[in-house]
Design a protein around this motif. Structure first.
Motif, PDB file in Angstrom:
ATOM      1  N   ALA A  25       0.829  -1.207   0.000  1.00 32.77           N
ATOM      2  CA  ALA A  25       0.000   0.000   0.000  1.00 32.77           C
ATOM      3  C   ALA A  25       0.862   1.255   0.000  1.00 32.77           C
ATOM      4  CB  ALA A  25      -0.933  -0.004   1.212  1.00 32.77           C
ATOM      5  N   LEU A  26       1.929   1.265   0.792  1.00 33.07           N
ATOM      6  CA  LEU A  26       2.834   2.423   0.809  1.00 33.07           C
ATOM      7  C   LEU A  26       3.519   2.605  -0.542  1.00 33.07           C
ATOM      8  CD1 LEU A  26       4.429   2.062   4.358  1.00 33.07           C
ATOM      9  CD2 LEU A  26       2.796   3.796   3.595  1.00 33.07           C
ATOM     10  N   SER A  27       3.915   1.524  -1.162  1.00 30.09           N
ATOM     11  CA  SER A  27       4.553   1.593  -2.480  1.00 30.09           C
ATOM     12  C   SER A  27       3.579   2.133  -3.522  1.00 30.09           C
ATOM     13  CB  SER A  27       5.054   0.223  -2.919  1.00 30.09           C
ATOM     14  OG  SER A  27       6.005  -0.263  -2.010  1.00 30.09           O
ATOM     15  N   ALA A  28       2.353   1.661  -3.489  1.00 29.62           N
ATOM     16  CA  ALA A  28       1.338   2.132  -4.435  1.00 29.62           C
ATOM     17  C   ALA A  28       1.055   3.614  -4.241  1.00 29.62           C
ATOM     18  CB  ALA A  28       0.057   1.317  -4.277  1.00 29.62           C
ATOM     19  N   THR A  29       1.010   4.073  -3.011  1.00 29.70           N
ATOM     20  CA  THR A  29       0.779   5.495  -2.726  1.00 29.70           C
ATOM     21  C   THR A  29       1.911   6.345  -3.279  1.00 29.70           C
ATOM     22  OG1 THR A  29      -0.428   4.896  -0.722  1.00 29.70           O
ATOM     23  CG2 THR A  29       0.354   7.157  -0.888  1.00 29.70           C
ATOM     24  N   ALA A  30       3.131   5.900  -3.116  1.00 29.39           N
ATOM     25  CA  ALA A  30       4.285   6.648  -3.632  1.00 29.39           C
ATOM     26  C   ALA A  30       4.237   6.733  -5.155  1.00 29.39           C
ATOM     27  CB  ALA A  30       5.580   5.989  -3.178  1.00 29.39           C
ATOM     28  N   MET A  32       1.576   6.523  -7.065  1.00 27.79           N
ATOM     29  CA  MET A  32       0.432   7.357  -7.454  1.00 27.79           C
ATOM     30  C   MET A  32       0.759   8.840  -7.312  1.00 27.79           C
ATOM     31  SD  MET A  32      -1.955   5.460  -8.566  1.00 27.79           S
ATOM     32  CE  MET A  32      -3.423   6.427  -8.455  1.00 27.79           C
ATOM     33  N   SER A  33       1.481   9.223  -6.267  1.00 21.59           N
ATOM     34  CA  SER A  33       1.810  10.643  -6.090  1.00 21.59           C
ATOM     35  C   SER A  33       2.773  11.113  -7.175  1.00 21.59           C
ATOM     36  CB  SER A  33       2.382  10.902  -4.704  1.00 21.59           C
ATOM     37  OG  SER A  33       3.645  10.290  -4.557  1.00 21.59           O
ATOM     38  N   GLN A  36       0.621  11.518 -10.285  1.00 28.37           N
ATOM     39  CA  GLN A  36      -0.214  12.711 -10.198  1.00 28.37           C
ATOM     40  C   GLN A  36       0.598  13.954 -10.524  1.00 28.37           C
ATOM     41  OE1 GLN A  36      -3.429  12.835  -9.802  1.00 28.37           O
ATOM     42  NE2 GLN A  36      -3.617  15.035  -9.697  1.00 28.37           N
TER      43      GLN A  36
END
Length: 149
Positions: A25-30, A32-33, A36
């Motif tokens: 989840a942390l990897s996916a968030t990074a 995605m940012s 973006q």
């Protein structure tokens, strides 16, 4: 039935699975940012190219129709509009500092193009992430071009 102790302990515990899910989840968030940020940059670059084309189209229209044409700049609405309906809305994160003539009647500022190809000229400075991009319209030739400063 298990025949030895190692068969009963085979597999992952719930805690181990949760740790792996948190890492994913942390990897996916990074990712995605980062994506973006790239998307915002692409929108800003696209707007600058389209704005340059809008001013060039206005000049061409003035020459072809043999009548003055204007591109109005509405800073509050964050919009550039060509007489006749076509308009561009500035994406978020982009700032504008327009240095053009303001009409005496209190209307919206505009760059006017004449049948000769000349214009009233002006400079639109767009700011994005600490960089400035100038869209300059030459008053003599009516030529519009974007320059990164």
């Amino acid at each position: 039935m298990p025949t030895s102790r190692t068969e009963t302990e085979a597999g992952f515990t719930l805690l181990e699975l949760l740790v792996v899910l948190v890492i994913l989840a942390l990897s996916a968030t990074a990712v995605m940012s980062i994506g973006q940020s790239s998307l915002e940059s692409a929108r800003a670059r696209s707007f600058l190219v389209e704005a340059e084309a809008l001013f060039r189209d206005a000049r061409t229209q003035a020459i072809e129709t043999r009548s003055p044409t204007a591109v109005t700049i509405d800073v509050k609405a964050r919009r550039l509009s060509l007489a006749g309906g076509r308009s561009l809305v500035m994406p978020g994160g982009l700032s504008l500092d327009a240095r053009i003539a303001v009409p005496k009647d209190g209307g919206l500022p505009a760059v006017r193009f004449f049948p000769s190809g000349a214009s009233t000229g002006g400079e639109l400075a767009f700011g994005f992430r600490g960089r400035t991009y100038d869209l300059r319209i030459n008053w003599l030739t009516g030529r519009a071009d974007v320059q990164a400063l």
